[in-house]
Motif scaffolding. Structure first.
Motif, PDB file in Angstrom:
ATOM      1  N   LYS A 186      11.355-116.895  62.047  1.00 21.46           N
ATOM      2  CA  LYS A 186      11.673-118.302  62.801  1.00 21.46           C
ATOM      3  C   LYS A 186      10.631-119.266  62.908  1.00 21.46           C
ATOM      4  CE  LYS A 186      15.590-116.100  65.392  1.00 21.46           C
ATOM      5  NZ  LYS A 186      16.281-116.299  66.851  1.00 21.46           N
ATOM      6  N   ILE A 187       9.598-118.554  62.563  1.00 23.17           N
ATOM      7  CA  ILE A 187       8.119-119.841  62.664  1.00 23.17           C
ATOM      8  C   ILE A 187       7.989-120.415  61.320  1.00 23.17           C
ATOM      9  CG2 ILE A 187       7.106-118.174  64.434  1.00 23.17           C
ATOM     10  CD1 ILE A 187       5.111-117.389  61.985  1.00 23.17           C
ATOM     11  N   ASN A 188       7.629-121.805  61.652  1.00 21.84           N
ATOM     12  CA  ASN A 188       7.437-122.778  60.684  1.00 21.84           C
ATOM     13  C   ASN A 188       6.160-122.547  60.078  1.00 21.84           C
ATOM     14  OD1 ASN A 188       9.865-124.229  61.058  1.00 21.84           O
ATOM     15  ND2 ASN A 188       8.810-125.229  62.629  1.00 21.84           N
ATOM     16  N   HIS A 189       5.069-122.011  60.548  1.00 17.80           N
ATOM     17  CA  HIS A 189       3.903-121.647  60.077  1.00 17.80           C
ATOM     18  C   HIS A 189       3.539-120.195  59.848  1.00 17.80           C
ATOM     19  CE1 HIS A 189      -0.185-122.953  58.790  1.00 17.80           C
ATOM     20  NE2 HIS A 189      -0.763-122.414  59.987  1.00 17.80           N
ATOM     21  N   SER A 190       4.012-119.658  58.787  1.00 20.93           N
ATOM     22  CA  SER A 190       4.100-118.372  58.470  1.00 20.93           C
ATOM     23  C   SER A 190       2.589-117.535  58.793  1.00 20.93           C
ATOM     24  CB  SER A 190       4.474-117.851  56.977  1.00 20.93           C
ATOM     25  OG  SER A 190       3.595-118.614  56.008  1.00 20.93           O
ATOM     26  N   PRO A 191       1.511-118.248  58.547  1.00 20.16           N
ATOM     27  CA  PRO A 191       0.180-117.515  58.592  1.00 20.16           C
ATOM     28  C   PRO A 191      -0.011-116.971  60.114  1.00 20.16           C
ATOM     29  CG  PRO A 191      -0.234-119.604  57.369  1.00 20.16           C
ATOM     30  CD  PRO A 191       1.256-119.571  57.774  1.00 20.16           C
ATOM     31  N   LEU A 192       0.795-117.628  61.114  1.00 21.73           N
ATOM     32  CA  LEU A 192       0.521-117.250  62.448  1.00 21.73           C
ATOM     33  C   LEU A 192       0.676-115.727  62.488  1.00 21.73           C
ATOM     34  CD1 LEU A 192       2.310-120.074  64.283  1.00 21.73           C
ATOM     35  CD2 LEU A 192      -0.155-119.720  64.402  1.00 21.73           C
ATOM     36  N   ALA A 193       1.526-115.112  61.886  1.00 18.92           N
ATOM     37  CA  ALA A 193       2.000-113.718  61.923  1.00 18.92           C
ATOM     38  C   ALA A 193       0.783-112.731  61.395  1.00 18.92           C
ATOM     39  CB  ALA A 193       3.093-113.311  61.007  1.00 18.92           C
ATOM     40  N   ILE A 194      -0.186-113.388  60.706  1.00 20.48           N
ATOM     41  CA  ILE A 194      -1.469-112.605  60.155  1.00 20.48           C
ATOM     42  C   ILE A 194      -1.798-112.156  61.502  1.00 20.48           C
ATOM     43  CG2 ILE A 194      -3.665-112.679  59.167  1.00 20.48           C
ATOM     44  CD1 ILE A 194      -2.537-115.142  57.250  1.00 20.48           C
ATOM     45  N   ASP A 195      -2.202-112.956  62.572  1.00 20.95           N
ATOM     46  CA  ASP A 195      -2.736-112.777  63.749  1.00 20.95           C
ATOM     47  C   ASP A 195      -2.053-111.475  64.396  1.00 20.95           C
ATOM     48  OD1 ASP A 195      -4.692-114.560  63.486  1.00 20.95           O
ATOM     49  OD2 ASP A 195      -3.765-116.108  64.568  1.00 20.95           O
ATOM     50  N   THR A 196      -0.782-111.476  64.366  1.00 21.60           N
ATOM     51  CA  THR A 196       0.115-110.521  65.012  1.00 21.60           C
ATOM     52  C   THR A 196      -0.075-109.077  64.223  1.00 21.60           C
ATOM     53  OG1 THR A 196       1.601-112.055  65.510  1.00 21.60           O
ATOM     54  CG2 THR A 196       2.320-109.827  66.033  1.00 21.60           C
ATOM     55  N   TYR A 197      -0.099-108.981  62.993  1.00 22.57           N
ATOM     56  CA  TYR A 197      -0.235-107.983  62.370  1.00 22.57           C
ATOM     57  C   TYR A 197      -1.762-107.449  62.635  1.00 22.57           C
ATOM     58  CZ  TYR A 197       4.145-108.389  59.652  1.00 22.57           C
ATOM     59  OH  TYR A 197       5.591-108.488  59.133  1.00 22.57           O
ATOM     60  N   THR A 198      -2.649-108.220  62.590  1.00 22.59           N
ATOM     61  CA  THR A 198      -3.852-107.915  63.008  1.00 22.59           C
ATOM     62  C   THR A 198      -4.215-107.187  64.385  1.00 22.59           C
ATOM     63  OG1 THR A 198      -4.866-109.503  61.234  1.00 22.59           O
ATOM     64  CG2 THR A 198      -6.518-108.758  62.943  1.00 22.59           C
ATOM     65  N   GLN A 199      -3.707-107.831  65.235  1.00 20.74           N
ATOM     66  CA  GLN A 199      -3.565-107.149  66.588  1.00 20.74           C
ATOM     67  C   GLN A 199      -2.918-105.869  66.599  1.00 20.74           C
ATOM     68  OE1 GLN A 199      -5.165-107.803  69.426  1.00 20.74           O
ATOM     69  NE2 GLN A 199      -6.369-109.502  68.417  1.00 20.74           N
ATOM     70  N   LEU A 200      -1.695-105.908  65.996  1.00 21.65           N
ATOM     71  CA  LEU A 200      -1.114-104.436  66.013  1.00 21.65           C
ATOM     72  C   LEU A 200      -1.975-103.352  65.269  1.00 21.65           C
ATOM     73  CD1 LEU A 200       1.493-103.277  66.950  1.00 21.65           C
ATOM     74  CD2 LEU A 200       2.434-104.009  64.668  1.00 21.65           C
ATOM     75  N   GLY A 201      -2.486-103.838  64.091  1.00 20.65           N
ATOM     76  CA  GLY A 201      -3.313-102.812  63.531  1.00 20.65           C
ATOM     77  C   GLY A 201      -4.755-102.269  64.438  1.00 20.65           C
ATOM     78  N   LEU A 202      -5.299-103.077  65.060  1.00 22.39           N
ATOM     79  CA  LEU A 202      -6.300-102.743  65.787  1.00 22.39           C
ATOM     80  C   LEU A 202      -5.819-101.978  67.164  1.00 22.39           C
ATOM     81  CD1 LEU A 202      -8.320-106.275  66.147  1.00 22.39           C
ATOM     82  CD2 LEU A 202      -9.036-104.020  65.144  1.00 22.39           C
ATOM     83  N   LEU A 203      -4.556-102.245  67.631  1.00 22.91           N
ATOM     84  CA  LEU A 203      -4.053-101.275  68.613  1.00 22.91           C
ATOM     85  C   LEU A 203      -3.783-100.127  68.075  1.00 22.91           C
ATOM     86  CD1 LEU A 203      -2.637-100.782  71.199  1.00 22.91           C
ATOM     87  CD2 LEU A 203      -0.494-101.899  70.303  1.00 22.91           C
ATOM     88  N   TYR A 204      -3.265 -99.717  66.983  1.00 19.72           N
ATOM     89  CA  TYR A 204      -2.967 -98.492  66.568  1.00 19.72           C
ATOM     90  C   TYR A 204      -4.335 -97.676  66.143  1.00 19.72           C
ATOM     91  CZ  TYR A 204       2.135 -99.546  65.378  1.00 19.72           C
ATOM     92  OH  TYR A 204       3.251 -99.769  65.287  1.00 19.72           O
TER      93      TYR A 204
END
Length: 463
Positions: free
Chosen positions: A315-333
């Protein structure tokens, strides 16, 4: 009470042309009639209520008939809409109706080469090109607006020059030229004039400046500005600017290890984002909140926040924002020691970064991937990720990031490649001296030694 009359844009334009035809400056006209130059400027710009005797005095001096000036212009039997009003409504339409409709209306307007509204016209063209992601054209027209205002000092009060520099800064930021973005936003601040026209941009400029400083890891300077903005929060023009501020504050508190304060600011921003359906800001804020909980060791809460953020990625207009989310989730794992999921998620982050050419976020995803391999003692793979991140940092002069990456690269080859190790240590030393001399790095950076360090970015506000 003195009688007043309303001077429209077209009427003010008649007076301006008569004055220029007689080769009289606004200052000379004002001096001759014992009135202020700013009053002459306001009358010539139009859409202004003026004392009738002042208008009569100006018309008499310029040998104009007052009746001719005040005669209403007709077009096809209807009143002609004031050009200033037309441009104001187009700026409104850009945000609330749509860029396509605004562009069509803008193309209908024809202005003379010396028309005082031409600066606004060029600015709106630049803004529309920016929205449509034609960044080259956007830079061209923002530049035209600035150069036009430079020709006419009486236009400085419109703040067209300031908002044009702000637009240029956003484009440089999108092109990963953060130093140039910072320079442009500082120029915008230099030319800002306290006036009724676009007064809100003063605080938008400060917000953008703090965002660029944070992205450059100049966190102390960024934090000082956010404190100033917090004290003037009511002067931020839009709710999106307020949510941007909350996002930035939370990011900085995470960097300083103050996670409860970070969570507080995300909650403040999420309320506004939810009420106004700001999907981009909501994703950012949930991601930052997840980072806060991860660093607090509250992993279930962190995972919940990050998964909530990912629900918004379509739903976001600026798709690169999701990069941060995946990065944070990867660090959590990674912290949960689920190395397979960590690598899979970080690969998604890197892939999205490469597809969108968002170099700051891509660089952070590469660093996180290197951290994951380093944790597994896969030194060659970690080295490869860090080298890719270093190439981005050097290309765009992200010196603070380069400092961190060199430290990690040295760790990957201390045992196996001592020559490379010494090379990285020397680069690290030279860069440290450069940063300290430039005042951009303090002598103590214990908080930066955590290999899982990552920052998230707010987006500069649109005027």
């Amino acid at each position: 009470m003195k009688a007043t009359v309303f001077v429209s844009y077209e009427q003010g334009e008649k007076i301006r042309r008569a004055r220029r035809k007689r080769q009289i400056t606004q200052e000379d006209l004002a001096l001759s009639l014992d009135i202020s130059p700013s009053l002459v400027s306001k009358i010539e710009r139009g859409t202004y209520q003026v004392a009738e005797d002042n208008l009569v005095a100006i018309c008499d001096y310029l040998e104009l008939e007052v009746g001719e000036i005040l005669e209403e212009k007709k077009e096809d039997g209807n009143e002609q809409v004031d050009i200033r009003l037309l441009l104001k409504t187009i700026e409104h339409d850009i945000h609330l109706v749509g860029a396509d409709e605004a562009w069509q209306e803008l193309q209908k307007i024809k202005l003379e080469p010396d028309d005082p509204m031409l600066g606004d016209y060029y600015y709106l063209q630049g803004k529309l090109y920016e929205i449509n992601r034609n960044l080259v054209k956007a830079l061209e027209f923002y530049g035209k607006a600035i150069r036009y205002v430079d020709q006419f000092p009486n236009l400085k009060n419109t703040n067209v020059k300031t908002v044009s520099y702000h637009g240029i800064s956003r484009i440089y930021e999108r092109q990963n030229h953060l130093d140039q973005a910072l320079e442009a936003v500082e120029l915008g601040g230099k030319f800002f004039v306290e006036t009724d026209d676009r007064s809100y941009v003063k605080y938008n400029l400060l917000l953008s400046k703090s965002i660029y400083l944070e992205k450059l890891n100049q966190n102390e300077d960024a934090f000082r500005i956010t404190k100033q903005l917090q004290e003037n929060r009511t002067k931020l023009a839009s709710s999106e600017a307020k949510t941007n501020l909350s996002q930035l504050q939370a990011t900085l508190y995470n960097k300083f290890g103050l996670y409860d304060q970070a969570i507080y600011h995300t909650e403040e921003g999420l309320l506004l984002a939810r009420l106004d359906k700001q999907y981009d800001r909501s994703l950012e804020l949930w991601t930052t909140k997840g980072e806060s909980y991860r660093k607090k060791g509250e992993y279930s809460n962190a995972k919940h926040c990050l998964r909530t953020a990912l629900k918004l990625k379509d739903k976001i207009n600026h798709s690169p924002l999701a990069i941060d989310t995946y990065t944070q989730l990867g660090l959590l794992y990674l912290e949960l020691n689920d190395l397979q999921k960590s690598l899979e998620t970080l690969k998604q982050a890197v892939k999205l970064g490469e597809e969108t050419s968002d170099n700051v976020r891509l660089m952070n995803a590469l660093i996180a991937s290197g951290d994951c391999y380093l944790h597994q003692e896969q030194m060659n793979k970690a080295h490869h990720q860090y080298e890719n991140a270093l190439a981005i940092a050097k290309t765009h002069s992200y010196n603070q990031h380069e400092w961190d990456i060199l430290m990690k690269l040295a760790a990957t080859c201390k045992q196996s490649k001592p020559d490379h190790y010494l090379e990285y240590v020397e680069q690290f030393h030279q860069l440290s001296l450069k940063l300290w001399k430039g005042g951009k790095k303090k002598m103590t950076f214990n908080e930066r030694l955590n290999v899982f360090k990552l920052h998230l970015d707010a987006e500069p506000p649109m005027d």
